[in-house]
Write a protein that holds these residues in place. Structure first.
Motif, PDB file in Angstrom:
ATOM      1  N   ASN A  19       0.768  -1.416   0.104  1.00  0.00           N
ATOM      2  CA  ASN A  19      -0.029   0.123   0.001  1.00  0.00           C
ATOM      3  C   ASN A  19       0.935   1.227   0.020  1.00  0.00           C
ATOM      4  O   ASN A  19       0.512   2.257   0.603  1.00  0.00           O
ATOM      5  CB  ASN A  19      -1.017   0.046   1.128  1.00  0.00           C
ATOM      6  CG  ASN A  19      -0.264  -0.028   2.684  1.00  0.00           C
ATOM      7  OD1 ASN A  19       1.055  -0.086   2.583  1.00  0.00           O
ATOM      8  ND2 ASN A  19      -1.070  -0.156   3.665  1.00  0.00           N
ATOM      9  N   ASN A  20       2.190   1.084  -0.569  1.00  0.00           N
ATOM     10  CA  ASN A  20       2.986   2.291  -0.416  1.00  0.00           C
ATOM     11  C   ASN A  20       3.486   2.953   0.675  1.00  0.00           C
ATOM     12  O   ASN A  20       3.576   4.212   0.618  1.00  0.00           O
ATOM     13  CB  ASN A  20       2.541   3.125  -1.685  1.00  0.00           C
ATOM     14  CG  ASN A  20       2.409   2.402  -2.949  1.00  0.00           C
ATOM     15  OD1 ASN A  20       3.126   1.765  -3.631  1.00  0.00           O
ATOM     16  ND2 ASN A  20       1.085   2.977  -3.725  1.00  0.00           N
ATOM     17  N   SER A  21       3.449   2.364   1.730  1.00  0.00           N
ATOM     18  CA  SER A  21       3.845   3.079   2.877  1.00  0.00           C
ATOM     19  C   SER A  21       4.978   2.299   3.567  1.00  0.00           C
ATOM     20  O   SER A  21       5.437   0.995   2.973  1.00  0.00           O
ATOM     21  CB  SER A  21       2.857   2.851   3.884  1.00  0.00           C
ATOM     22  OG  SER A  21       2.477   1.723   4.188  1.00  0.00           O
ATOM     23  N   THR A  22       5.939   2.730   4.415  1.00  0.00           N
ATOM     24  CA  THR A  22       7.040   1.967   5.269  1.00  0.00           C
ATOM     25  C   THR A  22       6.827   2.024   6.605  1.00  0.00           C
ATOM     26  O   THR A  22       6.172   2.905   7.278  1.00  0.00           O
ATOM     27  CB  THR A  22       8.214   2.773   4.790  1.00  0.00           C
ATOM     28  OG1 THR A  22       8.180   4.044   5.461  1.00  0.00           O
ATOM     29  CG2 THR A  22       8.579   2.655   3.427  1.00  0.00           C
ATOM     30  N   LYS A  23       7.384   0.667   7.268  1.00  0.00           N
ATOM     31  CA  LYS A  23       6.926   0.590   8.570  1.00  0.00           C
ATOM     32  C   LYS A  23       8.087  -0.709   9.062  1.00  0.00           C
ATOM     33  O   LYS A  23       8.847  -1.416   7.980  1.00  0.00           O
ATOM     34  CB  LYS A  23       5.520   0.009   8.821  1.00  0.00           C
ATOM     35  CG  LYS A  23       5.051  -0.181  10.309  1.00  0.00           C
ATOM     36  CD  LYS A  23       3.585  -0.566  10.372  1.00  0.00           C
ATOM     37  CE  LYS A  23       3.507  -0.909  11.956  1.00  0.00           C
ATOM     38  NZ  LYS A  23       2.055  -1.093  12.050  1.00  0.00           N
ATOM     39  N   PHE A  24       8.345  -0.366  10.354  1.00  0.00           N
ATOM     40  CA  PHE A  24       9.264  -1.460  11.121  1.00  0.00           C
ATOM     41  C   PHE A  24       8.713  -2.504  11.277  1.00  0.00           C
ATOM     42  O   PHE A  24       7.707  -2.504  12.003  1.00  0.00           O
ATOM     43  CB  PHE A  24      10.007  -0.792  12.067  1.00  0.00           C
ATOM     44  CG  PHE A  24      11.428   0.107  11.483  1.00  0.00           C
ATOM     45  CD1 PHE A  24      12.513  -0.208  11.130  1.00  0.00           C
ATOM     46  CD2 PHE A  24      11.079   1.474  11.313  1.00  0.00           C
ATOM     47  CE1 PHE A  24      13.673   0.524  10.543  1.00  0.00           C
ATOM     48  CE2 PHE A  24      11.849   2.319  10.622  1.00  0.00           C
ATOM     49  CZ  PHE A  24      13.267   1.878  10.345  1.00  0.00           C
ATOM     50  N   TYR A  25       9.064  -3.760  11.093  1.00  0.00           N
ATOM     51  CA  TYR A  25       8.387  -5.036  11.634  1.00  0.00           C
ATOM     52  C   TYR A  25       9.699  -5.590  12.425  1.00  0.00           C
ATOM     53  O   TYR A  25      10.819  -5.705  12.104  1.00  0.00           O
ATOM     54  CB  TYR A  25       7.993  -5.595  10.373  1.00  0.00           C
ATOM     55  CG  TYR A  25       6.722  -5.191   9.874  1.00  0.00           C
ATOM     56  CD1 TYR A  25       5.529  -5.543  10.284  1.00  0.00           C
ATOM     57  CD2 TYR A  25       6.671  -4.147   8.574  1.00  0.00           C
ATOM     58  CE1 TYR A  25       4.488  -4.685   9.587  1.00  0.00           C
ATOM     59  CE2 TYR A  25       5.935  -3.429   8.174  1.00  0.00           C
ATOM     60  CZ  TYR A  25       4.606  -3.883   8.781  1.00  0.00           C
ATOM     61  OH  TYR A  25       3.461  -3.254   7.921  1.00  0.00           O
ATOM     62  N   ARG A  26       9.208  -6.582  13.055  1.00  0.00           N
ATOM     63  CA  ARG A  26      10.126  -7.753  13.518  1.00  0.00           C
ATOM     64  C   ARG A  26       9.928  -9.224  12.591  1.00  0.00           C
ATOM     65  O   ARG A  26       8.868  -9.214  12.027  1.00  0.00           O
ATOM     66  CB  ARG A  26       9.598  -8.189  14.921  1.00  0.00           C
ATOM     67  CG  ARG A  26      10.126  -7.078  16.054  1.00  0.00           C
ATOM     68  CD  ARG A  26       9.603  -7.339  17.418  1.00  0.00           C
ATOM     69  NE  ARG A  26       8.325  -7.522  17.765  1.00  0.00           N
ATOM     70  CZ  ARG A  26       7.745  -8.657  18.059  1.00  0.00           C
ATOM     71  NH1 ARG A  26       8.681  -9.924  17.997  1.00  0.00           N
ATOM     72  NH2 ARG A  26       6.587  -8.701  18.199  1.00  0.00           N
ATOM     73  N   CYS A  27      10.810  -9.996  12.997  1.00  0.00           N
ATOM     74  CA  CYS A  27      10.906 -11.375  12.190  1.00  0.00           C
ATOM     75  C   CYS A  27      10.082 -12.336  12.873  1.00  0.00           C
ATOM     76  O   CYS A  27      10.665 -12.602  14.105  1.00  0.00           O
ATOM     77  CB  CYS A  27      12.310 -11.698  11.883  1.00  0.00           C
ATOM     78  SG  CYS A  27      12.076 -12.883  10.548  1.00  0.00           S
ATOM     79  N   ILE A  70       3.631 -10.328   5.497  1.00  0.00           N
ATOM     80  CA  ILE A  70       3.717  -9.773   6.737  1.00  0.00           C
ATOM     81  C   ILE A  70       2.202 -10.279   7.334  1.00  0.00           C
ATOM     82  O   ILE A  70       1.180 -10.259   6.695  1.00  0.00           O
ATOM     83  CB  ILE A  70       3.507  -8.285   6.682  1.00  0.00           C
ATOM     84  CG1 ILE A  70       5.066  -7.690   6.163  1.00  0.00           C
ATOM     85  CG2 ILE A  70       3.303  -7.744   8.033  1.00  0.00           C
ATOM     86  CD1 ILE A  70       5.094  -6.331   5.575  1.00  0.00           C
ATOM     87  N   GLU A  71       2.297 -10.629   8.503  1.00  0.00           N
ATOM     88  CA  GLU A  71       0.982 -10.967   9.292  1.00  0.00           C
ATOM     89  C   GLU A  71       0.985 -10.648  10.941  1.00  0.00           C
ATOM     90  O   GLU A  71       2.155 -10.824  11.556  1.00  0.00           O
ATOM     91  CB  GLU A  71       0.702 -12.550   9.289  1.00  0.00           C
ATOM     92  CG  GLU A  71       0.572 -13.076   7.788  1.00  0.00           C
ATOM     93  CD  GLU A  71       0.283 -14.465   7.923  1.00  0.00           C
ATOM     94  OE1 GLU A  71       0.010 -15.163   8.835  1.00  0.00           O
ATOM     95  OE2 GLU A  71       0.560 -15.280   6.877  1.00  0.00           O
ATOM     96  N   ASP A  72       0.120 -10.033  11.186  1.00  0.00           N
ATOM     97  CA  ASP A  72       0.193  -9.467  12.787  1.00  0.00           C
ATOM     98  C   ASP A  72       1.469  -8.978  13.239  1.00  0.00           C
ATOM     99  O   ASP A  72       1.957  -9.384  14.053  1.00  0.00           O
ATOM    100  CB  ASP A  72      -0.131 -10.934  13.561  1.00  0.00           C
ATOM    101  CG  ASP A  72      -1.253 -11.500  13.304  1.00  0.00           C
ATOM    102  OD1 ASP A  72      -2.132 -10.787  12.985  1.00  0.00           O
ATOM    103  OD2 ASP A  72      -1.448 -12.647  13.384  1.00  0.00           O
ATOM    104  N   GLU A  73       1.611  -7.871  12.380  1.00  0.00           N
ATOM    105  CA  GLU A  73       2.984  -6.979  12.678  1.00  0.00           C
ATOM    106  C   GLU A  73       4.171  -7.790  12.538  1.00  0.00           C
ATOM    107  O   GLU A  73       5.357  -7.461  13.144  1.00  0.00           O
ATOM    108  CB  GLU A  73       2.828  -6.364  13.987  1.00  0.00           C
ATOM    109  CG  GLU A  73       1.538  -5.592  14.097  1.00  0.00           C
ATOM    110  CD  GLU A  73       1.709  -4.334  13.448  1.00  0.00           C
ATOM    111  OE1 GLU A  73       2.649  -3.827  13.250  1.00  0.00           O
ATOM    112  OE2 GLU A  73       0.675  -4.208  12.604  1.00  0.00           O
TER     113      GLU A  73
END
Length: 307
Positions: A19-27, A70-73
């Motif tokens: 959706n053309n946004s950036t965000k930090f995630y954990r693995c 990506i699922e659940d952050e």
């Protein structure tokens, strides 16, 4: 949701999402246990994670350039890579801008050929960019262009840029809808190039160390930036590069001019004193002597490492 990893820092994965946004995630922990075949980056098998990574022999870690789910952050799975580099440590690359300074640090044809061999092994298109030409005299620049004309005859794209002027439109247009990595010598001006190409963008740059005669490592981690419907990546610079598991046969194949001459000897490595070798007969004529010398230097390194 699908996304693409654009930077990794201290266990945090920055993802550019669909959706053309950036965000930090954990693995996700289970992703860390995924493994791939030791002879290829991916061992794909039909299972509930169809077209995702399947367990095999060698531990896989997510890297910049990976496409992910990506699922659940959490990043829960990765998609197959079409290629994977070690230095720079990036995946799914279409082309690489090889940035080499005309001066400060001194230009190295051996390092250029070493980069080309590693890049071609991964089926990535190299584009040669010579920076800092404003630091050369007219005669020095003329001589360098004469040397690099050989590479242009091999159909490598070569651009000459002045750090004080705009970059050629032809170069910028090549970045459209592609994943392009900027790589090369430390201090060659990779971050400066990205700053100039992306309007309003600023990456940290550093002056050349006068004492060492080479650049400081300004970029510490590989990062991708969304640009012209593609991605442009900055990578840490370095002055040394390994042959990264390249075999003697692969080395020969990636000196692309050799294939023009049909050698009558099966599995010939085109070593000096091989009478009748079609490639050796062209050295100093249609095969550039210095480039052949670089090939022999790399070949000897591979042979030595296998002993």
């Amino acid at each position: 949701m699908k996304g693409r990893i654009i930077s990794i820092n201290s266990g945090q994965y920055e993802v550019y999402t669909e959706n053309n946004s950036t965000k930090f995630y954990r693995c996700a922990g289970r992703l860390r246990n995924y493994r791939v075949d030791k002879d290829s980056d991916f061992q794909i098998q039909k299972n509930k994670y169809k077209n995702k990574i399947e367990t095999s022999n060698v531990k896989l870690s997510p890297k910049v350039g990976d496409y992910c789910e990506i699922e659940d952050e959490l990043i829960t799975s990765l998609y197959p890579r079409k290629n994977s580099l070690i230095r720079p440590d990036v995946a799914n690359v279409d082309q690489i801008l090889l940035v080499f300074a005309a001066k400060e640090p001194d230009f190295s044809f051996y390092l250029l050929d070493l980069f080309l061999v590693n890049i071609l092994k991964q089926n990535i298109e190299p584009i040669i960019v010579i920076s800092k030409i404003d630091k050369m005299t007219d005669q020095e620049l003329f001589s360098l262009k004469e040397e690099l004309a050989y590479y242009e005859k091999l159909n490598y794209k070569v651009f000459y840029v002045n750090s004080k002027k705009d970059y050629p439109d032809e170069l910028v247009n090549l970045l459209s809808v592609k994943t392009t990595i900027v790589a090369g010598q430390t201090g060659a001006g990779k971050s400066t190039l990205i700053n100039a190409i992306i309007p309003g963008f600023t990456l940290k740059t550093a002056e050349i160390s006068k004492a060492l005669g080479r650049g400081k490592h300004t970029t510490r981690i590989a990062s991708l930036y969304h640009f012209k419907n593609g991605f442009l990546g900055d990578t840490p610079g370095f002055s040394k590069l390994d042959l990264q598991g390249i075999s003697k046969e692969e080395l020969k194949e990636n000196f692309i001019e050799f294939s023009k001459y049909k050698c009558k000897f099966k599995d010939c490595l085109h070593i000096k004193n091989t009478l009748g070798c079609a490639v050796i007969e062209e050295v100093g004529i249609n095969v550039k002597q210095s480039r052949y010398d670089n090939y022999i230097r790399m070949l000897n390194t591979i042979i030595k490492e296998k002993k």
